[in-house]
Design a protein around this motif. Structure first.
Motif, short mmCIF file in Angstrom:
data_model
loop_
_atom_site.label_atom_id
_atom_site.label_comp_id
_atom_site.label_asym_id
_atom_site.label_seq_id
_atom_site.Cartn_x
_atom_site.Cartn_y
_atom_site.Cartn_z
N VAL A 1 0.93 -1.08 0.00
CA VAL A 1 0.00 0.08 -0.08
C VAL A 1 1.21 1.81 0.23
O VAL A 1 1.80 1.56 0.85
N LEU A 2 0.85 2.12 -0.85
CA LEU A 2 1.25 3.68 -1.19
C LEU A 2 0.82 4.61 -0.52
O LEU A 2 -0.67 4.45 -1.39
N CYS A 3 0.88 6.02 0.01
CA CYS A 3 0.05 6.58 0.46
C CYS A 3 0.93 8.18 0.55
O CYS A 3 1.91 8.15 1.24
N VAL A 4 0.72 8.64 -0.47
CA VAL A 4 1.38 9.70 -0.89
C VAL A 4 0.50 11.53 -0.50
O VAL A 4 -0.82 11.49 -0.55
N LEU A 5 1.20 11.07 1.08
CA LEU A 5 0.58 12.04 1.58
C LEU A 5 1.58 13.95 1.51
O LEU A 5 0.95 14.97 2.09
N THR A 6 1.72 14.18 0.48
CA THR A 6 3.04 15.03 -0.04
C THR A 6 2.39 16.43 -0.24
O THR A 6 1.94 17.24 0.43
N HIS A 7 0.99 15.93 -1.03
CA HIS A 7 0.80 16.99 -1.49
C HIS A 7 1.52 18.22 -2.12
O HIS A 7 0.57 19.57 -2.08
N ASP A 8 2.65 18.19 -2.72
CA ASP A 8 3.26 19.24 -3.09
C ASP A 8 4.23 18.23 -4.12
O ASP A 8 4.86 17.12 -4.48
N ALA A 9 3.77 18.93 -6.25
CA ALA A 9 4.44 18.59 -6.90
C ALA A 9 5.38 18.50 -6.92
O ALA A 9 5.73 17.01 -7.65
#
Length: 374
Positions: free
Chosen positions: A266-274
């Motif tokens: 499971v990969l969860c990307v929480l950075t929300h920075d391009a």
């Protein structure tokens, strides 16, 4: 049996005698899947569960019987229309249970428990139905195809079981296999339960933010091996993420390129920075994974998707991305958001809809249903 490996290995090392009841198959609505186990030692101590409480007392008695007689036995439990309070599953389903004393096949069982408790991948195949004398016979199979034990019906059956068990082990699945006694794939002769023990699946959380801390706790609760990755050392610290199994300070896309993922990851990307999430997601969408989700508003997602297309991502790759991440629960706090994310992960894994069960008419339990990663 292997889901209790650590505790049962300790019992074995202490010299305790015990019997283990394992769910072989379920029908209809049943609370525990194949592989769920309850163990009882000679002093009457019990650990584990096979039914969430419905038939634990009756299965406890079967374990005690197996300990007394030293012989494996099999039993089916189901709902009783005549007497809802009789021994049975009031949820309306049926379960088939195999009860085996540890002494029957001690060497194979001990090796399987030791390997599983140590986190080594291993499959244990046991005869759940078949001719007299074969019930409970066990074969231990490792990823390289090597094995321990014999089933007692000839080398051809052992060879086929090794192949079938190895295939289930590669996907981390537990299930039954129907074969004939001569090893051919003709159902009706021998039914085997193959339990797979594999290291826990990985959850990699990118972005060391407060929402990530809550998601780490939820991931650990669900049994994932959780890694937090962030390029900023001031945020990616043990003090901020005490529940993480691993904390990595690195650029997210560079770390992902150098680490292993598989069909359960499971990969969860929480950075929300391009500058972080576009190269990271470009790499993630090329890799095997059970779930890829990215946090952000709908506007952020539209911009992110445009940037990913410009970076070469195709429609099939973009279709794998769950963004905005999570189910619509109205979540606001980090903890509520973590629940919405893991709820979507669970729904994707088992083919759930995420809709309320009240009034839906859909099955509560989906035994044996595992959707393929997308």
């Amino acid at each position: 049996m292997l889901d209790l490996a650590a505790a049962l290995r300790a019992w074995a090392e202490e010299g305790r005698d015990f019997a283990v009841a394992t769910v072989v198959a379920v029908g209809g609505s049943a609370p525990r899947p194949p592989g769920a186990a309850l163990a009882v030692d000679a002093d009457g101590t019990a650990i584990g569960s096979v039914s969430g409480g419905c038939v634990e007392g009756a299965i406890y008695d079967l374990c005690r019987q197996a300990l007394r007689d030293g012989e494996p036995l099999a039993e089916r439990f189901g709902y009783s229309d005549e007497d809802a309070f009789a021994v049975g599953l009031t949820c309306g389903g049926t379960i088939d249970v195999l009860v085996v004393p540890f002494s029957a096949g001690r060497a194979v069982h001990a090796a399987a428990l030791s390997a599983a408790a140590a986190g080594e991948p291993v499959a244990l195949a046991r005869v759940a139905r078949g001719p007299a004398g074969l019930l409970g016979r066990a074969l231990l199979v490792r990823p390289d195809g090597s094995s321990e034990g014999v089933l007692g019906a000839g080398p051809e059956l052992d060879r086929t079981v090794r192949e079938e068990a190895r295939a289930l082990l590669e996907t981390g699945r537990t299930g039954t296999v129907e074969l004939s006694e001569d090893g051919t794939h003709c159902p009706g002769g021998v039914t085997l339960l193959v339990e797979s023990a594999v290291p826990p699946p990985r959850m990699i959380v990118f972005g060391a933010i407060d929402f990530a801390a809550a998601l780490v706790r939820a991931g650990r609760f669900l049994g994932y091996h959780v890694t937090v990755c962030d390029a900023r050392p001031v945020f990616a610290t043990r003090a901020r993420f005490p529940d993480a199994d691993e904390i990595v300070v690195d650029w997210p896309d560079r770390y992902l390129r150098g680490t292993a993922t598989d069909a359960r990851t499971v990969l969860c990307v929480l950075t929300h920075d391009a500058k972080f999430d576009v190269p990271l997601l470009r790499e993630a969408l090329r890799r095997p994974a059970a779930y890829i989700g990215a946090m952000g508003s709908r506007r952020t997602h539209e911009d992110r998707e445009r940037r990913l297309r410009e970076a070469g991502a195709g429609a099939a790759e973009l279709a794998r991305l769950r963004s905005p991440i999570g189910l619509d629960l109205g979540a606001r706090t980090p903890e509520e958001t973590a629940v919405s994310i893991v709820a979507e992960i669970i729904a994707r894994r088992h083919g759930g809809t995420g809709a309320p069960l009240t009034g839906s008419g859909s099955p509560i339990h989906r035994p044996g249903r595992e959707v393929q990663p997308v």
